[in-house]
Scaffold this motif. Structure first.
Motif, short mmCIF file in Angstrom:
data_model
loop_
_atom_site.label_atom_id
_atom_site.label_comp_id
_atom_site.label_asym_id
_atom_site.label_seq_id
_atom_site.Cartn_x
_atom_site.Cartn_y
_atom_site.Cartn_z
N LEU A 246 -7.50 -1.75 -3.95
CA LEU A 246 -7.55 -1.58 -2.51
C LEU A 246 -8.88 -0.97 -2.07
O LEU A 246 -9.53 -1.47 -1.15
N GLU A 247 -9.26 0.12 -2.74
CA GLU A 247 -10.40 0.88 -2.24
C GLU A 247 -11.74 0.32 -2.69
O GLU A 247 -12.71 0.32 -1.93
N PHE A 248 -11.82 -0.15 -3.93
CA PHE A 248 -13.11 -0.57 -4.44
C PHE A 248 -13.31 -2.07 -4.51
O PHE A 248 -14.41 -2.53 -4.69
N LYS A 249 -12.23 -2.83 -4.36
CA LYS A 249 -12.40 -4.27 -4.31
C LYS A 249 -12.04 -4.83 -2.95
O LYS A 249 -12.24 -6.00 -2.68
N GLY A 250 -11.50 -3.99 -2.09
CA GLY A 250 -11.23 -4.43 -0.74
C GLY A 250 -10.12 -5.46 -0.60
O GLY A 250 -10.11 -6.24 0.34
N ARG A 251 -9.17 -5.45 -1.52
CA ARG A 251 -8.07 -6.40 -1.41
C ARG A 251 -6.88 -5.75 -0.72
O ARG A 251 -6.62 -4.57 -0.90
N ASN A 252 -6.17 -6.54 0.06
CA ASN A 252 -5.03 -6.00 0.77
C ASN A 252 -3.83 -5.94 -0.17
O ASN A 252 -3.12 -6.92 -0.34
N PHE B 181 -1.55 -3.24 0.02
CA PHE B 181 -0.82 -2.07 0.52
C PHE B 181 0.62 -2.04 0.04
O PHE B 181 1.13 -0.99 -0.35
#
Lengths: 343, 352
Positions: free
Chosen positions: B298-304, B306
């Motif tokens: 989530l934080e370092f690859k920007g994938r959703n 959640f």
């Protein structure tokens, strides 16, 4: 001034874009728009420009916006009239006392609703006589190219500026011999992106930047719906650029906030255009009072940078909330049961 | 502070009669714990709080009630979470606190072999019965020691708060205390509530929601206190694990709060490292790593991710619950303080 006054109706966000264009349209008396300033120094900068746009975009509420807009409009018409008087045959250069470290603090003032910067700005325009001297026979560096790119992935990325000066190398050396010159980049960050002031301080400590300041909301925790915008001002010493052949590469680390919820699962944040200024003053003789001269470096609008940030989906609310509370209850009951059953 | 915690752990176990060999392993469990020294070296004040809590425990064990109260008031001012130990402290300081000599008598550690041979004589106390006489229980809480402890630690807390309020004004009060009433932590963390908070951050929270998230925490704390408060270190350990697991925000530094108490209960656990102990450790660490993997995406690859991250949080809560239940089931409940039944006996009497 009329253009500016008419935009006061719009909500703050739209007002930013509109005011920016208004600025460019009403602004440069005598200077070519959208091209690097003429090396001979004819391009001039009406006093308010670096300070005006931060004021306009900072204010969110209607009446406040109106007040600021009216004040700014009045001040601009004031300044441009004095500008016209001064302009005739001479250079008009924007000045600032050395005591004011940052250009963009008007932005910070506007956020705290202190409209006292009104007085600061008039104070600046009064001292244009001193500024005039600075502008004479000057071969101020100009920009030939500016590139801005958003690099990296995830919630922590870097904005990389690549700045190329158009002057010949000799001209640059001559200029830097006689003058202290800084490149000032003011990046007004969009809502949803923030800069960490502590991280940027490390850059100053390691002498990557001469100075850096973050204005506005620097809360690292809150999501963008609950926070305000901010702006970053970077001072870069041109003396250190000699080794780089006057082609500068400046990195600004940025972080993303949690965006407002969206069904698509991603929010796209777009960056506006940065302001690039050249700040210089004579080296040897320090005139009394000490003044920095400013030159707005006209650049072609930089390419848009967009940041795609994952966000939550409101459709999840139902099952997420219920399952969260149910699992908390189940776990707590199991522990209570285990505790009661021990012998 | 980390080293001080190691020293205090050794002190406490020595006071309780744990042999040197076992003590060393317990101290190693703290000093060489990768979670704690990582958090400590990155610059964190949690070991300071841990050292203070252990010192308070030592003071209580040695009968120095005023000194314990002094440090307790100070440490609650410093970090609010130790307030959860207030009730167990008061219970322990109750009627049977001080022995005949005026100082508390500590129940000595008994090895498993001795335990087998002593089976006939009841030398292990049962946890307090839930149906104990409530009136007796409550009246036993009102003694000179409890009142002294309560009043002195309370006044210490208010005195320190007052000093800093005088120095820094409302800013101090807002940042240190009032912030906790209104804080929302929508950013991802180990807690199961983070996504719920993020999904609701634009609308605000109803009182029912606040209560609902507070209730499991409260129920667990009360149940543990009622059941285990006589075995003070064990109670403190379980309370801390539960507090961290059910909290609305959970970060890695909170783990230090219970890692400093873990060595204090190790000599009394029936769980062997092979395989039950190892299973607990692996389940706990494994679910944590699983969560960290989704958080990285989530934080370092920007994938959703959640929903997956939130689910990993629930798995981690389940792992915490599992470890707690295992520890409860294998623990030899031993009260911290004992009251000699008669002269010359070494048996710890049943209480209550």
């Amino acid at each position: 001034a009329a253009q500016i006054a008419s935009t006061e109706e719009n909500p703050a966000r739209e007002a930013v874009a509109v005011r920016t264009h208004a600025r460019r349209a009403s602004g440069y008396s005598g200077g070519p728009r959208g091209r690097p300033a003429n090396p001979s120094g004819r391009a001039s900068l009406p006093a308010p420009l670096p300070l005006f746009s931060p004021i306009s975009m900072a204010v969110g509420s209607g009446p406040c916006l109106l007040a600021v807009a009216l004040l700014a409009a009045a001040w601009i018409s004031d300044a441009s009239s004095s500008d016209k008087q001064a302009h005739s045959n001479q250079q008009y250069v924007n000045c600032m006392p050395c005591s004011r470290t940052y250009v963009a603090d008007a932005y910070a003032d506007a956020l705290t609703s202190q409209l006292s910067q009104h007085h600061d700005l008039t104070e600046v325009s009064d001292t244009t006589d001193l500024c005039k001297g600075l502008a004479d026979e000057l071969d101020v560096p100009t920009l030939s190219e500016v590139n801005r790119q958003l690099v990296g992935e995830g919630s922590h990325r870097r904005l990389i500026y690549s700045v190329k000066f158009g002057n010949f190398k000799d001209a640059m050396i001559q200029f830097l011999d006689g003058y202290d010159a800084n490149l000032v980049i003011i990046e007004k960050l969009p809502s949803g992106v923030f800069a960490d002031p502590f991280e940027l301080q490390h850059f100053v400590e390691r002498k990557v930047f001469l100075d850096v300041a973050v204005f506005g909301d620097t809360n690292l925790e809150l999501p963008s719906a609950l926070s305000n915008r901010s702006a970053v001002e970077i001072h870069f010493d041109l003396k250190t650029s000699t080794s780089m052949d006057y082609n500068l590469v400046i990195e600004l680390p940025l972080h993303a906030r949690y965006p407002p919820l969206d069904a698509s699962g991603y929010a796209t944040v777009e960056f506006g255009s940065p302001d690039l200024l050249l700040r210089y003053r004579r080296k040897e003789t320090h005139p009394d009072p000490c003044m920095w001269a400013f030159q707005n470096l006209h650049v072609t609008p930089v390419e848009k940078a967009a940041w795609r940030i994952p966000c939550g989906d409101e459709a999840h609310t139902g099952f997420v909330s219920s399952l969260t509370f149910i699992s908390a209850l189940v776990c707590s009951m199991s522990i209570v049961l285990a505790a009661s059953l021990t012998t | 502070a980390d080293l001080l915690v190691g020293v205090f752990i050794d002190d406490i176990l020595e006071l309780r009669g744990v042999p040197a060999r076992t003590r060393i392993w317990c101290v190693v469990a703290w000093l060489f714990n990768p979670f704690t020294f990582t958090i400590g070296t990155r610059g964190n004040c949690e070991p300071v709080v841990c050292a203070a809590m252990l010192w308070i425990l030592i003071c209580l064990m040695k009968g120095r009630v005023l000194q314990a109260a002094f440090w307790y008031g100070l440490i609650v001012h410093f970090r609010i979470y130790p307030i959860i130990y207030a009730i167990p402290f008061v219970i322990v300081l109750g009627k049977n606190y001080a022995g005949p000599a005026g100082r508390p008598v500590l129940t000595q550690w008994i090895s498993k072999q001795q335990l087998q041979s002593n089976k006939g004589r009841e030398n292990v106390e049962e946890p307090t019965s839930l149906l104990a006489n409530l009136w007796n229980f409550l009246s036993s809480l009102i003694t000179r020691d409890t009142i002294l402890f309560g009043l002195f630690s309370g006044s210490m807390f208010f005195a320190w708060t007052g000093i800093f309020f005088y120095l820094y004004g409302w800013e101090f009060l807002n940042e240190a205390l009032l912030y906790h009433l209104t804080r929302t932590d929508p950013r991802h963390n180990f807690s199961i509530y983070f996504y719920h908070i993020y999904l609701h951050h634009q609308q605000g929270f109803s009182s029912i929601q606040r209560l609902a998230s507070f209730l499991p925490q409260l129920i667990v704390q009360l149940a543990l206190i009622v059941r285990f408060s006589r075995d003070l270190p064990f109670c403190m350990f379980l309370q801390t694990v539960a507090f961290v697991a059910f909290n609305k925000v959970m970060t890695a530094q909170y783990f230090v709060w219970f890692f400093c108490l873990l060595p204090l209960i190790l000599p009394w656990t029936g769980m062997k490292l092979r395989w039950k102990g190892l299973a607990c450790a692996l389940v706990w660490m494994g679910s944590q790593l699983h969560w960290l993997m989704w958080a990285y995406l989530l934080e370092f690859k920007g994938r959703n991710v959640f929903v997956q991250l939130w689910a990993a949080g629930i798995v981690f809560l389940a792992a915490n619950t599992f470890v707690m239940i295992m520890v409860i089931r294998h623990h030899r409940h031993t009260p911290l303080f004992s009251v000699p039944v008669g002269p010359g006996t070494k048996i710890a009497a049943k209480k209550d």
